[in-house]
Design a protein around this motif. Structure first.
Motif, PDB file in Angstrom:
ATOM      1  N   ALA A  66      29.658  64.619 -23.650  1.00  0.00           N
ATOM      2  CA  ALA A  66      30.439  64.793 -22.222  1.00  0.00           C
ATOM      3  C   ALA A  66      31.075  63.411 -22.093  1.00  0.00           C
ATOM      4  O   ALA A  66      31.942  63.399 -21.782  1.00  0.00           O
ATOM      5  N   ALA A  67      30.285  62.267 -22.663  1.00  0.00           N
ATOM      6  CA  ALA A  67      31.046  61.074 -22.500  1.00  0.00           C
ATOM      7  C   ALA A  67      31.832  60.571 -23.445  1.00  0.00           C
ATOM      8  O   ALA A  67      32.753  59.743 -23.405  1.00  0.00           O
ATOM      9  N   LYS A  68      31.944  61.614 -24.687  1.00  0.00           N
ATOM     10  CA  LYS A  68      32.645  61.350 -25.802  1.00  0.00           C
ATOM     11  C   LYS A  68      34.062  61.804 -25.538  1.00  0.00           C
ATOM     12  O   LYS A  68      34.223  63.023 -25.086  1.00  0.00           O
ATOM     13  N   PRO A  69      35.453  61.178 -26.071  1.00  0.00           N
ATOM     14  CA  PRO A  69      36.612  61.578 -25.514  1.00  0.00           C
ATOM     15  C   PRO A  69      36.864  63.011 -26.442  1.00  0.00           C
ATOM     16  O   PRO A  69      36.504  62.981 -27.583  1.00  0.00           O
ATOM     17  N   LYS A  70      37.443  63.885 -25.913  1.00  0.00           N
ATOM     18  CA  LYS A  70      37.968  65.154 -26.448  1.00  0.00           C
ATOM     19  C   LYS A  70      38.950  64.937 -27.809  1.00  0.00           C
ATOM     20  O   LYS A  70      38.822  65.623 -28.700  1.00  0.00           O
ATOM     21  N   ASP A  71      39.892  63.851 -27.632  1.00  0.00           N
ATOM     22  CA  ASP A  71      40.778  63.785 -28.981  1.00  0.00           C
ATOM     23  C   ASP A  71      40.664  62.409 -29.244  1.00  0.00           C
ATOM     24  O   ASP A  71      39.530  61.688 -28.841  1.00  0.00           O
ATOM     25  N   GLU A  72      41.174  61.658 -30.181  1.00  0.00           N
ATOM     26  CA  GLU A  72      41.313  60.538 -30.850  1.00  0.00           C
ATOM     27  C   GLU A  72      41.317  59.196 -29.717  1.00  0.00           C
ATOM     28  O   GLU A  72      41.324  58.055 -30.510  1.00  0.00           O
ATOM     29  N   LYS A  73      41.688  59.582 -28.421  1.00  0.00           N
ATOM     30  CA  LYS A  73      41.983  58.531 -27.756  1.00  0.00           C
ATOM     31  C   LYS A  73      40.952  57.493 -27.330  1.00  0.00           C
ATOM     32  O   LYS A  73      39.669  58.033 -27.635  1.00  0.00           O
ATOM     33  N   PRO A  75      37.737  56.065 -25.255  1.00  0.00           N
ATOM     34  CA  PRO A  75      37.022  56.855 -24.033  1.00  0.00           C
ATOM     35  C   PRO A  75      37.215  56.133 -22.681  1.00  0.00           C
ATOM     36  O   PRO A  75      37.895  54.906 -22.647  1.00  0.00           O
ATOM     37  N   GLU A  76      37.437  56.929 -21.633  1.00  0.00           N
ATOM     38  CA  GLU A  76      37.723  56.416 -20.157  1.00  0.00           C
ATOM     39  C   GLU A  76      36.699  55.533 -19.824  1.00  0.00           C
ATOM     40  O   GLU A  76      37.106  54.619 -19.186  1.00  0.00           O
ATOM     41  N   ASP A  77      35.463  55.650 -20.319  1.00  0.00           N
ATOM     42  CA  ASP A  77      34.345  54.568 -19.792  1.00  0.00           C
ATOM     43  C   ASP A  77      33.578  54.391 -21.051  1.00  0.00           C
ATOM     44  O   ASP A  77      32.607  55.074 -21.531  1.00  0.00           O
ATOM     45  N   PRO A  78      34.037  53.268 -21.764  1.00  0.00           N
ATOM     46  CA  PRO A  78      33.330  53.024 -23.051  1.00  0.00           C
ATOM     47  C   PRO A  78      31.913  52.470 -23.003  1.00  0.00           C
ATOM     48  O   PRO A  78      31.121  52.748 -23.648  1.00  0.00           O
ATOM     49  N   LYS A  79      31.599  51.780 -21.716  1.00  0.00           N
ATOM     50  CA  LYS A  79      30.114  51.360 -21.485  1.00  0.00           C
ATOM     51  C   LYS A  79      29.203  52.761 -21.498  1.00  0.00           C
ATOM     52  O   LYS A  79      28.049  52.936 -21.796  1.00  0.00           O
ATOM     53  N   LYS A 116      31.245  50.372 -33.122  1.00  0.00           N
ATOM     54  CA  LYS A 116      32.861  50.387 -33.482  1.00  0.00           C
ATOM     55  C   LYS A 116      33.442  50.215 -31.912  1.00  0.00           C
ATOM     56  O   LYS A 116      34.410  49.608 -31.679  1.00  0.00           O
ATOM     57  N   LEU A 117      32.882  50.949 -31.088  1.00  0.00           N
ATOM     58  CA  LEU A 117      33.166  50.764 -29.523  1.00  0.00           C
ATOM     59  C   LEU A 117      32.998  49.257 -29.123  1.00  0.00           C
ATOM     60  O   LEU A 117      33.843  48.520 -28.154  1.00  0.00           O
ATOM     61  N   ASP A 118      31.859  48.672 -29.300  1.00  0.00           N
ATOM     62  CA  ASP A 118      31.802  47.155 -28.831  1.00  0.00           C
ATOM     63  C   ASP A 118      30.867  46.589 -29.934  1.00  0.00           C
ATOM     64  O   ASP A 118      29.477  46.744 -30.052  1.00  0.00           O
ATOM     65  N   PRO A 119      31.476  45.869 -30.805  1.00  0.00           N
ATOM     66  CA  PRO A 119      30.731  45.255 -32.075  1.00  0.00           C
ATOM     67  C   PRO A 119      29.767  44.236 -31.567  1.00  0.00           C
ATOM     68  O   PRO A 119      28.829  43.746 -32.086  1.00  0.00           O
ATOM     69  N   ASN A 120      29.873  43.527 -30.127  1.00  0.00           N
ATOM     70  CA  ASN A 120      28.870  42.895 -29.545  1.00  0.00           C
ATOM     71  C   ASN A 120      27.495  43.522 -28.885  1.00  0.00           C
ATOM     72  O   ASN A 120      26.868  42.834 -28.363  1.00  0.00           O
ATOM     73  N   ASP A 121      27.277  44.911 -28.939  1.00  0.00           N
ATOM     74  CA  ASP A 121      26.260  45.605 -28.449  1.00  0.00           C
ATOM     75  C   ASP A 121      25.100  45.221 -29.192  1.00  0.00           C
ATOM     76  O   ASP A 121      24.880  45.606 -30.488  1.00  0.00           O
TER      77      ASP A 121
END
Length: 144
Positions: A66-73, A75-79, A116-121
């Motif tokens: 549900a949190a994952k974007p449906k297309d390659e754009k 994400p609305e809320d990366p956290k 990939k979303l946050d290299p500092n995670d």
């Protein structure tokens, strides 16, 4: 110097005789006593384990999808996506019902998505390193 057999027997019997005692010791006057804990109580979750680990893998997978974007754009809320991905990856990795040949490559893939979303995670970085180190120590190729 020889020790008499009677003395040896006495030294052995005294400690053994006190082991079978059913008497409970009473606390000194004025001291508080701790109530016995129920043995059937469930253990508290460890502070190191995320709270999400108590949810089922199916629920965590649904939250991840549900949190994952449906297309390659982006994400609305990366956290929220990182949190859902890490929770799902951790649950998969710790599930004993999933064979190791399936769960570790999937967990590694999910943690890499978080990276990939946050290299500092920090959480995903820790687990990526941990899983890769385990593969290296076993002399096995690291899944891509």
């Amino acid at each position: 110097m020889r020790i008499p057999r009677g003395l040896i027997a006495l030294l052995i019997c005294i400690p053994l005789a006190s082991c079978g005692s059913k008497e409970e010791s009473t606390p000194a006057a004025g001291t508080a006593t701790k109530a016995p804990e129920a043995q059937s109580a469930a253990p508290e979750p460890s502070a190191a384990a995320p709270k999400e680990a108590t949810a089922s893998i199916d629920e965590l997978k649904q939250a991840y999808e549900a949190a994952k974007p449906k297309d390659e754009k982006a994400p609305e809320d990366p956290k929220a996506l990182i949190q859902a991905t890490n929770a799902y990856a951790y649950a998969v990795m710790m599930d004993d019902a999933i064979p190791p040949r399936e769960k570790y490559p999937l967990s590694l893939k999910l943690y890499r998505e978080s990276q990939k979303l946050d290299p500092n995670d920090a959480e995903s970085a820790k687990w990526v390193k941990e899983i890769e180190d385990i593969y290296k120590s076993m002399g096995r190729p690291i899944p891509e």
